[in-house]
Write a protein that holds these residues in place. Sequence first.
Motif, mmCIF file in Angstrom:
data_model
loop_
_atom_site.group_PDB
_atom_site.id
_atom_site.type_symbol
_atom_site.label_atom_id
_atom_site.label_comp_id
_atom_site.label_asym_id
_atom_site.label_seq_id
_atom_site.Cartn_x
_atom_site.Cartn_y
_atom_site.Cartn_z
ATOM 1 N N ILE A 54 8.775 -2.869 -0.438
ATOM 2 C CA ILE A 54 7.323 -2.719 -0.240
ATOM 3 C C ILE A 54 6.604 -3.476 -1.353
ATOM 4 O O ILE A 54 6.907 -3.284 -2.538
ATOM 5 N N GLY A 55 5.666 -4.334 -0.989
ATOM 6 C CA GLY A 55 4.949 -5.135 -1.996
ATOM 7 C C GLY A 55 5.912 -6.060 -2.717
ATOM 8 O O GLY A 55 5.853 -6.211 -3.933
ATOM 9 N N GLY A 56 6.767 -6.679 -1.939
ATOM 10 C CA GLY A 56 7.878 -7.470 -2.512
ATOM 11 C C GLY A 56 7.476 -8.789 -3.153
ATOM 12 O O GLY A 56 8.335 -9.495 -3.684
ATOM 13 N N VAL A 76 7.356 -5.840 3.353
ATOM 14 C CA VAL A 76 5.958 -5.581 3.741
ATOM 15 C C VAL A 76 5.073 -5.918 2.556
ATOM 16 O O VAL A 76 5.296 -5.397 1.449
ATOM 17 N N ASP A 77 4.099 -6.776 2.766
ATOM 18 C CA ASP A 77 3.215 -7.122 1.646
ATOM 19 C C ASP A 77 1.795 -7.340 2.147
ATOM 20 O O ASP A 77 1.574 -7.879 3.229
ATOM 21 N N ALA A 78 0.851 -6.938 1.298
ATOM 22 C CA ALA A 78 -0.564 -7.088 1.645
ATOM 23 C C ALA A 78 -1.082 -8.493 1.347
ATOM 24 O O ALA A 78 -2.210 -8.811 1.716
ATOM 25 N N SER A 79 -0.277 -9.307 0.676
ATOM 26 C CA SER A 79 -0.740 -10.663 0.325
ATOM 27 C C SER A 79 -0.075 -11.716 1.215
ATOM 28 O O SER A 79 1.148 -11.876 1.202
ATOM 29 N N ALA A 104 0.793 -6.515 5.760
ATOM 30 C CA ALA A 104 0.031 -5.285 5.981
ATOM 31 C C ALA A 104 0.006 -4.441 4.714
ATOM 32 O O ALA A 104 0.827 -4.617 3.817
ATOM 33 N N ASP A 105 -0.925 -3.508 4.706
ATOM 34 C CA ASP A 105 -0.862 -2.392 3.760
ATOM 35 C C ASP A 105 0.238 -1.484 4.322
ATOM 36 O O ASP A 105 0.137 -1.016 5.470
ATOM 37 N N PHE A 106 1.264 -1.236 3.528
ATOM 38 C CA PHE A 106 2.406 -0.460 4.007
ATOM 39 C C PHE A 106 1.974 0.883 4.597
ATOM 40 O O PHE A 106 2.518 1.327 5.619
ATOM 41 N N THR A 107 0.986 1.529 3.981
ATOM 42 C CA THR A 107 0.596 2.868 4.461
ATOM 43 C C THR A 107 -0.021 2.802 5.871
ATOM 44 O O THR A 107 -0.009 3.775 6.590
ATOM 45 N N LEU A 121 10.059 -0.593 -4.740
ATOM 46 C CA LEU A 121 8.651 -0.895 -5.030
ATOM 47 C C LEU A 121 8.590 -1.379 -6.480
ATOM 48 O O LEU A 121 8.607 -0.578 -7.415
ATOM 49 N N ASP A 122 8.572 -2.679 -6.644
ATOM 50 C CA ASP A 122 8.589 -3.252 -7.989
ATOM 51 C C ASP A 122 7.152 -3.624 -8.390
ATOM 52 O O ASP A 122 6.574 -4.550 -7.804
ATOM 53 N N ARG A 123 6.567 -2.892 -9.308
ATOM 54 C CA ARG A 123 5.199 -3.133 -9.796
ATOM 55 C C ARG A 123 4.176 -3.045 -8.659
ATOM 56 O O ARG A 123 3.268 -3.859 -8.562
ATOM 57 N N VAL A 124 4.338 -2.048 -7.803
ATOM 58 C CA VAL A 124 3.429 -1.928 -6.662
ATOM 59 C C VAL A 124 2.512 -0.707 -6.772
ATOM 60 O O VAL A 124 1.316 -0.801 -6.496
#
Length: 213
Positions: A54-56, A76-79, A104-107, A121-124
Amino acid sequence: MPCSCCEITDNIFDESSAKSDIKEYRKRGPADQTKLILEAVRSLGMKDVQLLDIGGGVGTIHHELLKDVAREATHVDASSAYLKEAKGESEKQGNSERVKFIHADFTDVAADLPQADVVTLDRVVCCYPDFRSLLTNASEHSRQAIALTYPREVWYIRFGLGVINFFQRLRGDPFRVFIHPISEMDELLSGQGFQRLSMKRLFTWEMALYKRA
Ligand SMILES: C[S@@+](CC[C@H](N)C(=O)[O-])C[C@H]1O[C@@H](n2cnc3c(N)ncnc32)[C@H](O)[C@@H]1O
């Protein structure tokens, strides 16, 4: 899938920072805090796992774990800029068939995603205001383990993040960084049936590995 979180993060995790991060990964390999996650996951001795990152970012965790631990990965990433660089690197490493990329926003999309063996989740969590929703969804998607990094609760990090948020406010940029209470994150994950197996610290970051009890 555009979302308000994606718009906010797209602004900060933009093309130039994505290009700089992938260049850094190609030159020096994983960053120190990412190495802690990789070591922690490898310490479980698992093989052929399904990974959910998540936020990889530029995909360092799946690029590395697909070499020896993971069979397939979902990123999954928002960017969109970070996902583009991650996809490019997957192709370069011959892994594009093994990674599913979701913008996407994972949530927002968690309910539509299957469980994985290992969730990272690394620095997410520090980029997301609602750590409860993020970690609840993350833990519900993990069959076996979760490894995450987050900022340490020490005065110099509070000060540094305070300065960053001050300038973000001045710029009129809604993105903020957060130090979420570590004890509350731990309590949440314990309540979801996970037990902390290990924890390691760097100057800025702490890494915790959780396994289903
Ligand atoms: C500081 S970067 C870390 C990237 C990578 N994990 C690393 O350590 O290099 C945070 C990443 O998390 C993503 N992100 C933050 N909140 C997210 C959310 N709710 N859903 C998906 N991605 C998210 C951002 O788009 C960004 O790529």
